[in-house]
Design an enzyme around this catalytic site. Structure first.
Site, PDB file in Angstrom:
ATOM      1  N   CYS A  88       0.839  -1.196   0.000  1.00 11.45           N
ATOM      2  CA  CYS A  88       0.000   0.000   0.000  1.00 11.45           C
ATOM      3  C   CYS A  88       0.872   1.244   0.000  1.00 11.45           C
ATOM      4  CB  CYS A  88      -0.952  -0.003   1.183  1.00 11.45           C
ATOM      5  SG  CYS A  88      -0.158   0.393   2.750  1.00 11.45           S
ATOM      6  N   ASP A  98     -13.770   3.865 -38.139  1.00 11.36           N
ATOM      7  CA  ASP A  98     -13.385   3.725 -39.535  1.00 11.36           C
ATOM      8  C   ASP A  98     -14.381   2.779 -40.194  1.00 11.36           C
ATOM      9  OD1 ASP A  98     -11.765   3.941 -41.824  1.00 11.36           O
ATOM     10  OD2 ASP A  98     -10.780   2.051 -41.333  1.00 11.36           O
TER      11      ASP A  98
END
Length: 727
Positions: A46, A428
């Site tokens: 952590c 596209d």
């Protein structure tokens, strides 16, 4: 395999640790060229430990870059030491041990001895509480409580001491102070029960975090560790997959998993590629087709030539990308880290002030009371924002791992979160909405004196554009030699054949070379109105022939667009094709806006315009022409990335097959991730604030505090792990 009990994490105060490496005669501190090394640090899970290490290394000349992966507990360091021993020594000075990391999976467990000690300690703590309730002799209560603390509390005290030594306040330090304080004020049973519950909760949390930590690790086991290799004399030998060389011939039996990437040399079969693409429908494979490590062969044997060694397979690169993504900080995670940095010092300061109230209270009443000291101890337990710190990376990593298993490779948590905000998606046409394998439907000669089909096919054969391939495949004549070939980006190609320069491309190219005319435009129009793509062959003097090519729309495109609309996302088509073809396809699948006849730079300009309008936009493409727009969009999606190095390396999100339905699926995953993050953070903050208030007004107890801290941590971890089940 390592055996390690998980250390509960939290934030800490600013550290003033010693920043100069201590000289040790047995360690070589000499420096050379920059190099990268990865270290597994089991005690680092952590921001507490991360900030300790950063503070330790920040003024050391040889340390250049630090990259932390707290979920995997791996620190990647760019440094100029010739050995890693100096790094290991400096980390050991912080009370943590570092070992070289070689992509091994960290397996955590608690030994049978530790489990037995926890059970005995639990019985003793419960007995102490029961004896206290029954008013048993004090010495029995004290003995039972101390034995319970000695059995399971010593690791917490040791880690707490290391943290305090380095001027840090993690959960171990806070818990040690709270338990010691409870003992000093005579709360023996409560002190014992708190340390037992803390240890039990850590054990449960270890198991849950292990699932998140190794969620992607399951992919490692998909590829077999051995392969059957053909020897020089034609015999077969089973060898370690890591030892297989490029171009080796591998035999795969029915039902076997494939160990490496390659190309089929004999046989035909069907292969389940779900490990890579997330799509379980078997794919037919013939000689010359690619196969991928981790995929499953059907009911026919075949052989293939190895094209990638184990460390470079598509599967290996997917795992590497996901691990890199785990190291990146998502926006929510950065917020939580900043919040936790200030939260703990503030609450610890509040606890100190509450404890000091004892003095004026004693002076004013003449009676010494432990009530305010007890409240301060409760606040110390609440002071660690563990639930906040844990919940975010667990949720993000679970989402990244689930995306990978569904065939969506995400570059980092930032993109997993950001997809939730998309308003537009630019796509596209060729290869994205359509199959991308068009065929020639019409040919019209405009100059009968020229062998137009042969010339066009010769030029087209040098290009990998789908339209050019269709023209090349339609020709039956022998191809001619092309000299000075050049690809004209977004327009077509040109080349010299028999000392004559020819141009093969769209109408824009014809305008550029000066052969466009009203008559030519009128000739083209009927074909374009049918949704066909027109390619023209010309010299610098005149147009020679017209070729009409048509592509088919993917069966999944309309469903994907409909699902995007349901998610509130508008779709924009960007294509270099003509407006007639683009509009015809757009109408069929339900596109919101169409931009046709575009060059790559035009696509980039349109993306930038949307961004200037404060619109969040993603771009989807599958070709080199889309690269600028993909890079500029808020999120760039690469279609059909399987086997494509550039897509996996450069795209923000790489979709491993060409199924457009993965786009709405990814956005739903993003929304689910965001929802869980908000749930976890809100729940953790509300519970913490509630218990702070309850403690100050006199209703909070150490029992309640430990449940508030550990209980909420477990709940948010389990909640985040739900993403592993996302459909």
């Amino acid at each position: 395999m390592s055996e390690k009990k998980h250390d509960h994490c939290c934030s800490h105060q600013d550290n003033n640790v010693h920043n100069t490496a201590k000289i040790n005669e047995n360690i070589d501190f000499s420096m050379g060229d920059s190099r990268w090394d990865s270290l597994l640090i089991e005690d680092m899970d952590c921001p507490t430990e991360e900030r300790l290490i950063r503070e330790k290394f920040k003024n050391i000349e040889a340390i250049e870059t630090l990259e932390f992966n707290l979920i995997k507990r791996v620190l990647k360091i760019k440094h100029r030491y010739t050995q890693i021993e100096p790094l290991q020594q400096m980390i050991s000075e912080l009370g943590m041990q570092a070992v070289p990391y070689n992509n091994q999976i960290l397996h955590e467990s608690i030994s049978a001895k530790s489990t037995a000690m926890l059970i005995i300690a639990g019985v003793l703590a419960f007995s102490a509480e029961l004896m206290h309730y029954l008013s048993a002799p004090s010495f029995l209560i004290i003995i039972a409580s101390l034995l319970a603390i000695l059995l399971v509390g010593m690791p917490t005290y040791y880690k707490g001491f290391i943290a305090l030594k380095n001027k840090a306040l993690n959960i171990n330090a806070l818990m040690s102070i709270a338990v010691t304080g409870a003992l000093l004020i005579g709360q023996w049973p409560e002190a014992a029960m708190v340390i037992v519950l803390f240890t039990l909760a850590e054990y449960i949390e270890t198991l849950s975090l292990q699932k998140a930590r190794n969620a992607i690790g399951g992919l490692l086991s998909l590829a077999p560790t051995t392969a059957d290799i053909q020897q020089i004399d034609g015999s077969w030998q089973t060898v370690n997959a890591d030892a297989v060389l490029l171009n080796s011939i591998v035999r795969v039996k029915p039902g076997q998993r494939i160990a490496l990437d390659g190309e089929i040399t004999s046989g035909q079969t069907t292969i389940d590629q779900s490990a890579i693409t997330g799509e379980s429908m078997p794919i037919e494979k013939n000689v010359g087709d690619p196969v991928y490590a981790g995929t499953v062969n059907g009911n026919q044997a075949f052989t293939f030539k190895v094209t990638r060694i184990t460390s470079d397979t598509t599967l290996a690169r997917i795992i590497q990308r996901v691990e890199e993504a785990q190291s990146s900080r998502a926006p929510t995670q950065r917020f939580v880290d900043q919040f936790s940095k200030y939260y703990t010092p503030i609450v610890v300061g509040l606890a100190l002030l509450v404890a000091l109230i004892t003095i004026p209270s004693w002076i004013m009443t003449g009676v010494f009371s432990i009530d305010w000291i007890y409240k301060a101890l409760v606040l110390l337990v609440i002071a660690c924002p563990c639930a906040l710190v844990i919940s975010t990376p667990v949720t993000i990593v679970s989402g990244l791992a689930r995306a990978a298993k569904l065939g969506m490779l995400v570059k980092g948590g930032v993109y997993l979160e950001q997809a939730n905000k998309l308003q537009w998606l630019a796509v596209d046409k060729t290869g994205t909405l359509t199959v991308g394998k068009p065929s020639q439907t019409d040919y019209l000669s405009l100059d009968e004196t020229v062998q137009a089909q042969q010339i066009a096919a010769s030029l087209a054969s040098h290009s990998d554009h789908p339209v050019s391939l269709a023209i090349a495949q339609a020709a039956s004549e022998n191809l001619l030699t092309v000299e000075n070939f050049e690809a004209l980006l977004g327009r077509g190609t040109k080349g010299t054949i028999n000392e004559q320069t020819y141009y093969l491309g769209n109408y824009r190219l014809m305008e550029e070379i000066g052969v466009a005319s009203t008559a030519l435009s009128d000739t083209i129009k009927p074909f374009e109105q049918q949704g066909k793509t027109i390619t023209l062959l010309a010299t610098s003097a005149n147009a020679i022939a017209l070729f009409a090519v048509a592509d088919t729309i993917k069966s999944t495109s309309k469903q994907a667009i409909d699902e995007l609309h349901q998610l509130g996302i508008k779709v924009l088509m960007l294509t270099g094709d003509n407006a007639y073809t683009a509009n015809s396809i757009a109408k069929e699948v339900g596109i919101d806006e169409v931009k046709a006849n575009l060059l790559p730079e035009d696509k980039l300009t349109i993306i930038e315009e949307k961004i200037k309008q404060q619109q969040t936009i993603g771009m989807v493409g599958d070709g080199i022409n889309d690269t600028p727009a993909l890079a500029r969009a808020d999120i760039g999606f690469a279609m059909g990335a399987i086997g494509t190095d550039s897509a996996i390396e450069t795209a923000d999100v790489a979709l491993m097959d060409d199924d457009l339905r993965k786009l709405p699926q990814f956005i739903r995953l993003s929304k689910a991730t965001r929802q869980l993050l908000i749930q976890n953070i809100s729940f953790a903050i509300i519970i913490k604030l509630l218990f702070i208030i309850l403690t100050i007004v006199g209703y909070g107890t150490l029992w309640m505090a430990i449940f508030a801290d550990i209980g909420v941590s477990l709940l948010v971890v389990f909640n985040g792990l739900r993403l592993l089940l996302f459909k």
